[in-house]
Design an enzyme around this catalytic site. Structure first.
Site, PDB file in Angstrom:
ATOM      1  N   SER A 138     -45.347  13.218 -23.092  1.00  0.00           N
ATOM      2  CA  SER A 138     -43.927  12.848 -24.424  1.00  0.00           C
ATOM      3  C   SER A 138     -44.231  11.796 -25.411  1.00  0.00           C
ATOM      4  O   SER A 138     -45.355  12.374 -25.996  1.00  0.00           O
ATOM      5  CB  SER A 138     -42.832  12.760 -23.770  1.00  0.00           C
ATOM      6  OG  SER A 138     -42.100  12.818 -24.679  1.00  0.00           O
ATOM      7  N   HIS A 154     -38.686  18.425 -18.934  1.00  0.00           N
ATOM      8  CA  HIS A 154     -39.164  17.471 -20.293  1.00  0.00           C
ATOM      9  C   HIS A 154     -40.064  16.853 -18.655  1.00  0.00           C
ATOM     10  O   HIS A 154     -40.883  15.727 -18.564  1.00  0.00           O
ATOM     11  CB  HIS A 154     -38.195  16.216 -20.752  1.00  0.00           C
ATOM     12  CG  HIS A 154     -39.468  15.733 -21.154  1.00  0.00           C
ATOM     13  ND1 HIS A 154     -39.412  16.274 -22.499  1.00  0.00           N
ATOM     14  CD2 HIS A 154     -39.488  14.367 -21.298  1.00  0.00           C
ATOM     15  CE1 HIS A 154     -40.258  15.577 -23.241  1.00  0.00           C
ATOM     16  NE2 HIS A 154     -40.362  14.101 -22.863  1.00  0.00           N
TER      17      HIS A 154
END
Ligand SMILES: *[C@@H]1O[C@H](CO)[C@@H](O)[C@H](O)[C@H]1NC(C)=O
Ligand SMILES: *[C@@H]1O[C@H](CO)[C@@H](O)[C@H](O)[C@H]1NC(C)=O
Length: 404
Positions: free
Chosen positions: A172, A379
């Site tokens: 990320s 995620h």
């Protein structure tokens, strides 16, 4: 609000999520990264790195695997740097334990594993001159993580290991800061032989979930930050819990996750997360950050098609002073020449397929582009998902062999 929810809310406010799911029973919850690593029988070292602008970062190193002989183990290992995401820490890469967590798999595979910690998290809260109680300390976004923290960590590792190149894996924001570094300081492209991007984040205009409500307040956040200083985004701050409780109501069994702001932001899929690991995870994240990082990502949400430097707003001459333009410049992604492997997911609310498409179109040296299909993998499953070791880490380890 029914009385059950009311009671639950009171409990969370009074005692945090620990009260509800008995977190205290798992001793891993309170261990720091080096203690966790030691507990599972791996060697560990802590290293301090100072950035050009004075921040003191602590890195954690697993120099060799669990079953190796201490004397021979140090010879000719390839260094690999693992960089956590927004409000994460080095712990993110070891939380699920040996056999499952990527850092251990890499150490057992023969790598010299380095775990970075960006400024502002639990392990990197010191500065040569500034105290972390001073708001000036918190005046940074992912831009500074890219131009200062990452170069300092890379140079340090190359010096200690006497190497010219290392391997890199970011999750990320750990990819965002890599794009910032290699586009702004292109000489760093040659110091990385392969960069693996898990849930790669640059463009953010297609973000999904409750966080989009917060993103609408982005320019209010700029105003507050410029007037009063950017506040710390604390680890498990009362404010985060408050927002969590405000946004999450109803009686879903995963309700308690709403008290952890990171799951609120990133979404949650029960299918991929092990309950035993979850208690440990909630004890370690969030690990600290600056609100300016969130504001910077929020600007990408509000300004579609742009991945660019921090915007101080048109009514503030700071843009003119810093960038010589009213509008901040886009990062020059076409300057990135490091070989890149992208691993993204259909069900990622933050690094969405649409935004990954925008990034992909700009990068010139993509060697692998893999997408996890379906509605489950989110995620955080890139770090903690039950299927990650088999479906992602094993193919990644095979890929790394070609670049060491
Ligand atoms: C994570 O979950 C697995 C499977 O239940 C378990 O074996 C392991 O011990 C857990 N790891 C940690 C660090 O608690
Ligand atoms: C915070 O740091 C800045 C920059 O060094 C300094 O000017 C300021 O006086 C400090 N503020 C406090 C409250 O210590």
């Amino acid at each position: 609000m029914n009385s059950g929810v009311f009671l639950w809310t009171l409990l969370v406010i009074a005692d945090g999520p620990k009260a509800i799911i008995g977190l205290d029973q798992n001793p891993n919850t309170d261990l720091k990264t080096p203690d966790l690593i030691t507990k599972y029988g791996y060697p560990v070292e802590a290293h301090k790195v100072v950035t050009e602008d004075g921040y003191i970062l602590e890195m954690h190193r697993i120099p060799f695997g669990r079953y190796e002989d201490r004397r021979s183990a140090r010879l000719s290992k390839n260094p690999i740097l693992l960089q956590h995401g927004l409000a994460g820490s080095s712990a993110d890469w070891v939380l699920t334990g040996p056999g499952k967590a990527l850092a251990y798999m890499l150490a057992d595979e023969g790598y010299d594993v380095w775990l970075g910690n960006n400024r502002g998290n639990l392990y990197s809260r010191h500065h040569r001159e500034l105290l972390s109680t001073n708001r000036t300390f918190w005046d940074f976004s992912f831009h500074e993580l890219g131009i200062y923290d990452l170069p300092a960590m890379i140079d340090y590792i190359l010096e200690v290991t006497s190497r010219y190149k290392l391997l890199y894996i970011g999750h990320s924001q750990g990819t965002t800061q890599f794009w910032v570094m290699t586009s702004t300081r292109p000489e760093y492209n040659d110091k990385v032989s392969l960069a693996v991007g898990l849930a790669p984040a640059a463009y953010t205009s297609h973000m999904r979930g409750p966080v989009t409500q917060l993103a609408k307040l982005t320019y209010f956040g700029v105003w507050v930050g410029e007037k009063f200083g950017y506040p710390e985004f604390g680890s498990r701050s009362p404010w985060g819990k408050f927002v969590g409780n405000l946004v999450c109501h109803g009686g879903a069994p995963t309700q308690f996750l709403c008290s952890n702001i990171l799951f609120l932001i990133a979404g949650f899929s029960q299918g991929e997360l092990d309950a035993g690991n979850l208690t440990v995870i909630i004890g370690h994240v969030p690990a600290g950050a600056s609100w300016k990082q969130f504001v910077h990502f929020g600007q990408g949400f509000i300004n579609p098609g742009h991945f660019r430097a921090f915007d101080y707003g048109e009514n503030n001459d700071k843009n003119l002073k810093l960038y010589n333009s009213l509008i901040p410049p886009d990062y020059q992604l076409e300057k990135i020449s490091t070989p890149i492997a992208l691993y993204s997911s259909d069900n990622d609310w933050l690094a969405t397929p649409e935004d990954v498409d925008l990034l992909r179109a700009k990068l010139r040296n993509i060697v692998v582009d893999y997408k996890v299909e379906g509605r489950v993998f989110n995620h955080y499953d890139f770090l903690w998902g039950n299927s990650a070791p088999e479906s992602l880490y094993e193919p990644i380890i095979r890929l790394l062999r070609k670049y060491r």
